[in-house]
Scaffold this active site. Structure first.
Site, PDB file in Angstrom:
ATOM      1  N   LYS C  19       0.851  -1.195   0.000  1.00 19.48           N
ATOM      2  CA  LYS C  19       0.000   0.000   0.000  1.00 19.48           C
ATOM      3  C   LYS C  19       0.885   1.243   0.000  1.00 19.48           C
ATOM      4  O   LYS C  19       0.662   2.176  -0.774  1.00 19.48           O
ATOM      5  CB  LYS C  19      -0.922   0.005   1.232  1.00 19.48           C
ATOM      6  CG  LYS C  19      -2.284  -0.586   0.955  1.00 19.48           C
ATOM      7  CD  LYS C  19      -3.363  -0.060   1.915  1.00 19.48           C
ATOM      8  CE  LYS C  19      -3.162  -0.582   3.325  1.00 19.48           C
ATOM      9  NZ  LYS C  19      -4.342  -0.305   4.192  1.00 19.48           N
ATOM     10  N   LYS C  21       4.037   1.452  -0.974  1.00 19.08           N
ATOM     11  CA  LYS C  21       4.833   1.518  -2.194  1.00 19.08           C
ATOM     12  C   LYS C  21       4.004   1.977  -3.401  1.00 19.08           C
ATOM     13  O   LYS C  21       4.488   2.746  -4.240  1.00 19.08           O
ATOM     14  CB  LYS C  21       5.446   0.144  -2.478  1.00 19.08           C
ATOM     15  CG  LYS C  21       6.571  -0.226  -1.510  1.00 19.08           C
ATOM     16  CD  LYS C  21       7.166  -1.590  -1.823  1.00 19.08           C
ATOM     17  CE  LYS C  21       8.454  -1.793  -1.010  1.00 19.08           C
ATOM     18  NZ  LYS C  21       9.218  -2.970  -1.456  1.00 19.08           N
ATOM     19  N   ARG C  26       1.848   7.157  -7.072  1.00 20.23           N
ATOM     20  CA  ARG C  26       0.924   8.226  -7.396  1.00 20.23           C
ATOM     21  C   ARG C  26       1.534   9.582  -7.070  1.00 20.23           C
ATOM     22  O   ARG C  26       1.483  10.518  -7.865  1.00 20.23           O
ATOM     23  CB  ARG C  26      -0.366   8.037  -6.583  1.00 20.23           C
ATOM     24  CG  ARG C  26      -1.489   8.873  -7.119  1.00 20.23           C
ATOM     25  CD  ARG C  26      -2.451   9.385  -6.118  1.00 20.23           C
ATOM     26  NE  ARG C  26      -2.798  10.704  -6.587  1.00 20.23           N
ATOM     27  CZ  ARG C  26      -3.988  11.053  -7.033  1.00 20.23           C
ATOM     28  NH1 ARG C  26      -4.970  10.222  -7.002  1.00 20.23           N
ATOM     29  NH2 ARG C  26      -4.191  12.264  -7.506  1.00 20.23           N
ATOM     30  N   VAL C  45      -6.206  -8.097   3.742  1.00 20.43           N
ATOM     31  CA  VAL C  45      -5.923  -9.524   3.865  1.00 20.43           C
ATOM     32  C   VAL C  45      -7.263 -10.239   3.743  1.00 20.43           C
ATOM     33  O   VAL C  45      -8.269  -9.769   4.283  1.00 20.43           O
ATOM     34  CB  VAL C  45      -5.251  -9.831   5.220  1.00 20.43           C
ATOM     35  CG1 VAL C  45      -5.169 -11.334   5.457  1.00 20.43           C
ATOM     36  CG2 VAL C  45      -3.861  -9.222   5.247  1.00 20.43           C
ATOM     37  N   LYS C  54     -12.601 -20.701  -0.130  1.00 16.16           N
ATOM     38  CA  LYS C  54     -11.728 -20.890  -1.289  1.00 16.16           C
ATOM     39  C   LYS C  54     -10.903 -22.181  -1.160  1.00 16.16           C
ATOM     40  O   LYS C  54     -10.711 -22.904  -2.142  1.00 16.16           O
ATOM     41  CB  LYS C  54     -10.796 -19.690  -1.465  1.00 16.16           C
ATOM     42  CG  LYS C  54     -10.137 -19.643  -2.837  1.00 16.16           C
ATOM     43  CD  LYS C  54      -9.790 -18.234  -3.240  1.00 16.16           C
ATOM     44  CE  LYS C  54      -9.794 -18.023  -4.738  1.00 16.16           C
ATOM     45  NZ  LYS C  54      -9.625 -16.592  -5.066  1.00 16.16           N
ATOM     46  N   GLU C 137      -1.862 -10.707  -4.794  1.00 18.56           N
ATOM     47  CA  GLU C 137      -2.548 -10.401  -6.055  1.00 18.56           C
ATOM     48  C   GLU C 137      -2.833  -8.911  -6.135  1.00 18.56           C
ATOM     49  O   GLU C 137      -3.413  -8.335  -5.211  1.00 18.56           O
ATOM     50  CB  GLU C 137      -3.862 -11.186  -6.143  1.00 18.56           C
ATOM     51  CG  GLU C 137      -4.546 -11.036  -7.497  1.00 18.56           C
ATOM     52  CD  GLU C 137      -5.865 -11.781  -7.566  1.00 18.56           C
ATOM     53  OE1 GLU C 137      -5.864 -12.922  -8.057  1.00 18.56           O
ATOM     54  OE2 GLU C 137      -6.894 -11.224  -7.123  1.00 18.56           O
ATOM     55  N   ALA C 149     -17.852  -4.001  -9.879  1.00 19.64           N
ATOM     56  CA  ALA C 149     -17.358  -5.186  -9.166  1.00 19.64           C
ATOM     57  C   ALA C 149     -17.751  -5.156  -7.688  1.00 19.64           C
ATOM     58  O   ALA C 149     -18.082  -6.184  -7.097  1.00 19.64           O
ATOM     59  CB  ALA C 149     -15.842  -5.293  -9.300  1.00 19.64           C
ATOM     60  N   ILE C 151     -20.415  -3.790  -6.368  1.00 19.43           N
ATOM     61  CA  ILE C 151     -21.836  -4.122  -6.240  1.00 19.43           C
ATOM     62  C   ILE C 151     -22.072  -5.596  -6.565  1.00 19.43           C
ATOM     63  O   ILE C 151     -22.804  -6.284  -5.855  1.00 19.43           O
ATOM     64  CB  ILE C 151     -22.673  -3.163  -7.119  1.00 19.43           C
ATOM     65  CG1 ILE C 151     -22.699  -1.804  -6.406  1.00 19.43           C
ATOM     66  CG2 ILE C 151     -24.071  -3.707  -7.340  1.00 19.43           C
ATOM     67  CD1 ILE C 151     -23.450  -0.738  -7.131  1.00 19.43           C
TER      68      ILE C 151
END
Lengths: 203, 203, 203, 203
Positions: C19, C21, C26, C45, C54, C137, C149, C151
């Site tokens: 986060k 990095k 930006r 996480v 999963k 990811e 995505a 919603i």
């Protein structure tokens, strides 16, 4: 302005305090395993160059900069249009600030295509010299409204407010697409809620 | 307790709000290029195992856990002993909470050697179901007091409150050294202030 | 899993480090007064219940949970579709992690209507017992893709993955509207860039 | 310096990344229910006026400002003196940066009374233009060392480095008291560890 840090300090404070307070509302819905009308919250103090531009537009001098309503700006993002009105009711019910003005740019949207609900509040801030009341603006919008507004803002900034007509037309079409997206999403929301009612009745 | 998250949420909120509010006091002194009586601020919600131990000590059941005064705990660290009293005055002057109790463990320090100034406040928290008032404890101490207290706490935790007498004696000696350090520092502070007065008079 | 805190700690660490990095990227564009392809960054996480679901789907037991690619998940939001590919190039150019896999759900989007670019990386984390490499990811998407995505995710969650066909159809239509919005926005972007080129040539 | 923001950006980035990385070390000990040698971590980029003063002292011009070792400064606070050396070992064992220099102001303390362990590292930072290596200084100290250093710093600042001899003498006495406090604390630590060994043997 002689000392910007000193002038902007209470506005910075309002932004920090309200970010904490509004984010907590979201967590309270999460704790109740309830749909949160708040998706996320952001906040900022208006950058000095933008203050100077706005002051010029409004004919204000340094003594009256505190009349600018969005020196302290908060933004609440919602998933559905209906959530916006739930949030507004929650804001109206609070007793830690007073609502000074409401501007509904959703039912009566701006020519540009801008949609959002603005609430201007008077917020009491404790300083080391006692309590002062300062204005802050809370903008409540869906993610689609915010998406469009973010891009319109960056285009507007590039053209210094003078967006050429052909680009303006495209932006309006994009605004319509953004509004249509919100409508379709709202339809899905109603179906979800109906489905849930049926489900709960069956139990 | 059926739902700890729900019960502790307003206390978490108080801690977050007060951390922002107290840190801002420090920035206000910095903006005025004035000596800040606040060096830094920390906060925490009391961990559940510690709540259960304290409730047992006080004979409280789940309906009365809200009577525990330090579920929401804030800590203000100062450079000098005198700064503590400046901070207390600043807290007394605020109108966003009410002081319920003050405990001065500095002029009348505990047998253990613990020194600190405790202020218990009643703080109004806005929830999605309206305003509630909750207790919070603000501990004000010098860095030396805090240093000693941090170590005493970790030793106390290791011995479950039953610190052997020989270690207790050493802790008390360390507490005395910590207090002496604060005294020497206070002397330096007075000299600095005198030096500054002379300097300003010469200008 | 005997100790979830211990197992998830390095993933929490990756999320925190990345986060910082990615947000910095930006700021670097902002410092250069250049258009930033990154609008904002979020990270999380994977919650334990989702890990268990999963793991069951993939037939993994506790010894193989580390094979789940999105235990550490980062999300980069962009204003324009083209920005996504700029971000991917920036990720490919870094030497503080290794790209293990790329999945382009934008040119070949999923049946559900889901659009996003996924990059799976192997990231070296320093622990107190030495360096370990863990998977993370990074999802790169426009604000419109993210809006849809978010919603779809909440609807999917409510129906436990079994979204009724009529709602599915509506979601797909919303996905198309979201994609159309991105196209119109991209057209505006090209015009802006052409306008800027003309502007710079005239200077 | 033409653009301070641009020049300082990688240092800001190092501070942010290292704060996350070093705080995580503490959490790893907490997760193992082990005594953490790290109490807390702070970080800052050297303020511009201080950079200019140091550059003048060292005869550096803007092209060589990157030779200043503490533009990026991290500080790790420990409870016990022995913890400092545990932390140093942990830093030496990491492979995400390289140690360039170590300065032990604890065994050989400065005339002023200053005690601390300094580690200068070369840290690889990923920028949008590729990787660059920058220097950062990590100061490791006990809470008592930090308490004294904080106050000495503010006095030093007030006298612009020209502390009068009588105040200097008092500061040295305070430094001795601070060192004595650390010694007494270390004695307690040894007793705790012995007590724990006895306890574990009895089990």
């Amino acid at each position: 302005m002689e000392n910007w840090d000193l002038f902007l300090a209470p506005y910075q404070q309002v932004v920090e305090e309200l970010k904490v307070k509004l984010k907590v509302m979201r967590e309270q819905f999460d704790n109740l395993s309830d749909h949160s009308p708040i998706e996320f919250v952001t906040g900022r103090v208006k950058p000095i160059p933008s203050i100077l531009i706005k002051a010029k537009e409004k004919g204000l001098n340094a003594d009256n900069y505190h009349e600018i309503q969005d020196l302290a700006g908060l933004r609440i993002m919602c998933q559905f249009v209906d959530d916006i009105y739930t949030v507004i009711e929650l804001l109206r019910g609070r007793s830690d600030f007073e609502i000074v003005e409401e501007r509904d740019y959703i039912s009566r949207n701006k020519v540009s295509g801008y949609r959002s609900y603005h609430v201007v509040i008077s917020y009491p801030v404790e300083t080391i010299n006692g309590q002062v009341k300062v204005l802050a603006e809370i903008q409540v919008r869906t993610l689609a409204m915010n998406f469009w507004a973010t891009i319109e803002h960056s285009i507007n900034y590039k053209y210094s407010g003078q967006i050429p007509e052909n680009i303006h037309a495209r932006l309006r079409r994009a605004a319509e697409a953004s509004a249509r997206l919100d409508e379709e999403m709202s339809n899905i929301r109603e179906e979800i809620q109906e489905a849930q009612k049926i489900f709960h009745r069956k139990k």
